[in-house]
Design a protein around this motif. Structure first.
Motif, PDB file in Angstrom:
ATOM      1  N   ALA A  76       0.819  -1.214   0.000  1.00 35.32           N
ATOM      2  CA  ALA A  76       0.000   0.000   0.000  1.00 35.32           C
ATOM      3  C   ALA A  76       0.851   1.261   0.000  1.00 35.32           C
ATOM      4  N   TYR A  77       1.905   1.270   0.789  1.00 31.84           N
ATOM      5  CA  TYR A  77       2.698   2.488   0.961  1.00 31.84           C
ATOM      6  C   TYR A  77       4.118   2.363   0.416  1.00 31.84           C
ATOM      7  N   GLY A  78       4.480   1.184  -0.047  1.00 34.05           N
ATOM      8  CA  GLY A  78       5.815   1.002  -0.592  1.00 34.05           C
ATOM      9  C   GLY A  78       6.893   0.946   0.473  1.00 34.05           C
ATOM     10  N   ILE A  79       6.526   0.647   1.705  1.00 32.40           N
ATOM     11  CA  ILE A  79       7.504   0.570   2.785  1.00 32.40           C
ATOM     12  C   ILE A  79       7.300  -0.717   3.571  1.00 32.40           C
ATOM     13  N   SER A  80       8.337  -1.111   4.271  1.00 29.72           N
ATOM     14  CA  SER A  80       8.277  -2.271   5.150  1.00 29.72           C
ATOM     15  C   SER A  80       8.805  -1.890   6.511  1.00 29.72           C
ATOM     16  N   SER A  81       8.712  -2.818   7.430  1.00 29.72           N
ATOM     17  CA  SER A  81       9.224  -2.538   8.773  1.00 29.72           C
ATOM     18  C   SER A  81      10.724  -2.282   8.736  1.00 29.72           C
ATOM     19  N   LYS A  82      11.429  -2.990   7.838  1.00 32.95           N
ATOM     20  CA  LYS A  82      12.863  -2.759   7.715  1.00 32.95           C
ATOM     21  C   LYS A  82      13.132  -1.361   7.174  1.00 32.95           C
ATOM     22  N   ASP A  83      12.289  -0.931   6.242  1.00 31.64           N
ATOM     23  CA  ASP A  83      12.451   0.429   5.704  1.00 31.64           C
ATOM     24  C   ASP A  83      12.214   1.463   6.792  1.00 31.64           C
ATOM     25  N   VAL A  84      11.208   1.198   7.628  1.00 34.99           N
ATOM     26  CA  VAL A  84      10.921   2.121   8.719  1.00 34.99           C
ATOM     27  C   VAL A  84      12.097   2.201   9.678  1.00 34.99           C
ATOM     28  N   GLU A  85      12.661   1.035  10.013  1.00 35.00           N
ATOM     29  CA  GLU A  85      13.811   1.017  10.916  1.00 35.00           C
ATOM     30  C   GLU A  85      15.000   1.746  10.295  1.00 35.00           C
ATOM     31  N   GLN A  86      15.205   1.540   8.974  1.00 37.20           N
ATOM     32  CA  GLN A  86      16.321   2.205   8.299  1.00 37.20           C
ATOM     33  C   GLN A  86      16.112   3.703   8.272  1.00 37.20           C
ATOM     34  N   MET A  88      14.403   5.436  10.450  1.00 41.86           N
ATOM     35  CA  MET A  88      14.628   5.922  11.804  1.00 41.86           C
ATOM     36  C   MET A  88      16.116   6.038  12.093  1.00 41.86           C
ATOM     37  N   LEU A  89      16.891   5.044  11.626  1.00 44.01           N
ATOM     38  CA  LEU A  89      18.335   5.080  11.834  1.00 44.01           C
ATOM     39  C   LEU A  89      18.963   6.260  11.096  1.00 44.01           C
ATOM     40  N   ASN A  90      18.508   6.458   9.856  1.00 46.87           N
ATOM     41  CA  ASN A  90      19.020   7.604   9.087  1.00 46.87           C
ATOM     42  C   ASN A  90      18.640   8.922   9.751  1.00 46.87           C
ATOM     43  N   GLY A  91      17.416   8.967  10.307  1.00 46.62           N
ATOM     44  CA  GLY A  91      16.990  10.183  10.995  1.00 46.62           C
ATOM     45  C   GLY A  91      17.847  10.482  12.207  1.00 46.62           C
ATOM     46  N   LYS A  92      18.202   9.436  12.945  1.00 44.81           N
ATOM     47  CA  LYS A  92      19.067   9.624  14.109  1.00 44.81           C
ATOM     48  C   LYS A  92      20.452  10.108  13.684  1.00 44.81           C
ATOM     49  N   GLU A  93      20.973   9.544  12.594  1.00 43.56           N
ATOM     50  CA  GLU A  93      22.284   9.985  12.112  1.00 43.56           C
ATOM     51  C   GLU A  93      22.235  11.437  11.660  1.00 43.56           C
ATOM     52  N   ASP A  94      21.168  11.792  10.944  1.00 44.23           N
ATOM     53  CA  ASP A  94      21.024  13.187  10.500  1.00 44.23           C
ATOM     54  C   ASP A  94      20.907  14.129  11.696  1.00 44.23           C
ATOM     55  N   ALA A  95      20.163  13.687  12.718  1.00 45.18           N
ATOM     56  CA  ALA A  95      20.009  14.522  13.908  1.00 45.18           C
ATOM     57  C   ALA A  95      21.350  14.721  14.613  1.00 45.18           C
ATOM     58  N   GLY A  96      22.152  13.644  14.692  1.00 47.67           N
ATOM     59  CA  GLY A  96      23.469  13.768  15.298  1.00 47.67           C
ATOM     60  C   GLY A  96      24.370  14.699  14.509  1.00 47.67           C
TER      61      GLY A  96
END
Length: 204
Positions: A76-86, A88-96
């Motif tokens: 439906a959205y073109g995403i998976s739980s792994k994509d969500v986790e990735q 989130m990880l990228n967001g944390k790296e960008d925030a740092g």
């Protein structure tokens, strides 16, 4: 007798909260079972109590239901739980990275204001001085540009007012006063009779 509705807020009394949790949990599990049987729906329910205890119900296998959910969301959205986790990880790296940049900018700002220079080396101070000089050159250039723009606006306003003044003089039938007229007026000499000495006596 009208039954009063339950106020939707956390129950402060521990015993009452446990009793309410037990009753509502059993009712929710019962409704999930009835929905799966009556409507032939695939239903899975996961509940964690405040103490961390797990309660679950699934009309089939819980893992199959979760896999089906992930596949449906991905389609439906073109995403998976792994994509969500990735993500989130990228967001944390960008925030740092942003935090490091903000800290660097704050440190540069303090140094530009003359604070925190105790640990700076001679090269750092020289670089800071060059940066300030470049900034001053840009500020002076911008200030001169603003002055020139203001002078241009004032000249344009002066020209416009001169044209309006000429139009008003023409409408009133007055002759525009020439500059040499004003100078001639200023240079006019006033002729007066001056007598030096005692006043003349009159014969009575």
């Amino acid at each position: 007798m009208v039954r009063r509705g339950t106020q939707m807020k956390r129950i402060e009394n521990t015993a009452s909260r446990h009793v309410t949790f037990s009753k509502r949990r059993n009712g929710l599990l019962k409704k999930a079972f009835e929905l799966s049987v009556l409507c032939d729906a695939q239903v899975s329910l996961i509940i964690f109590s405040a103490g961390g205890k797990l309660f679950e119900f699934s009309s089939s296998s819980m893992n199959k239901t979760i896999d089906r959910y992930e596949k449906t969301v991905k389609d439906a959205y073109g995403i998976s739980s792994k994509d969500v986790e990735q993500n989130m990880l990228n967001g944390k790296e960008d925030a740092g990275s942003m935090e490091e940049k903000i800290e660097f900018l704050e440190d540069s700002k303090r140094k530009l204001l003359g604070h925190g220079l105790e640990t700076s080396s001679v090269d750092d101070l020289q670089q800071l001085e060059n940066q300030l000089e470049r900034s001053l050159c840009r500020i002076r250039a911008r200030k001169n540009q603003v002055f020139l723009e203001q002078i241009g606006k004032l000249k344009e306003e002066e020209r416009r007012l001169g044209e309006e003044n000429a139009n008003l003089i023409e409408k009133c039938g007055m002759r525009a006063r020439e500059p040499w007229d004003e100078l001639q007026t200023q240079n006019m000499e006033v002729e007066t009779e001056l007598c030096i000495g005692p006043p003349a006596r009159r014969n009575i």
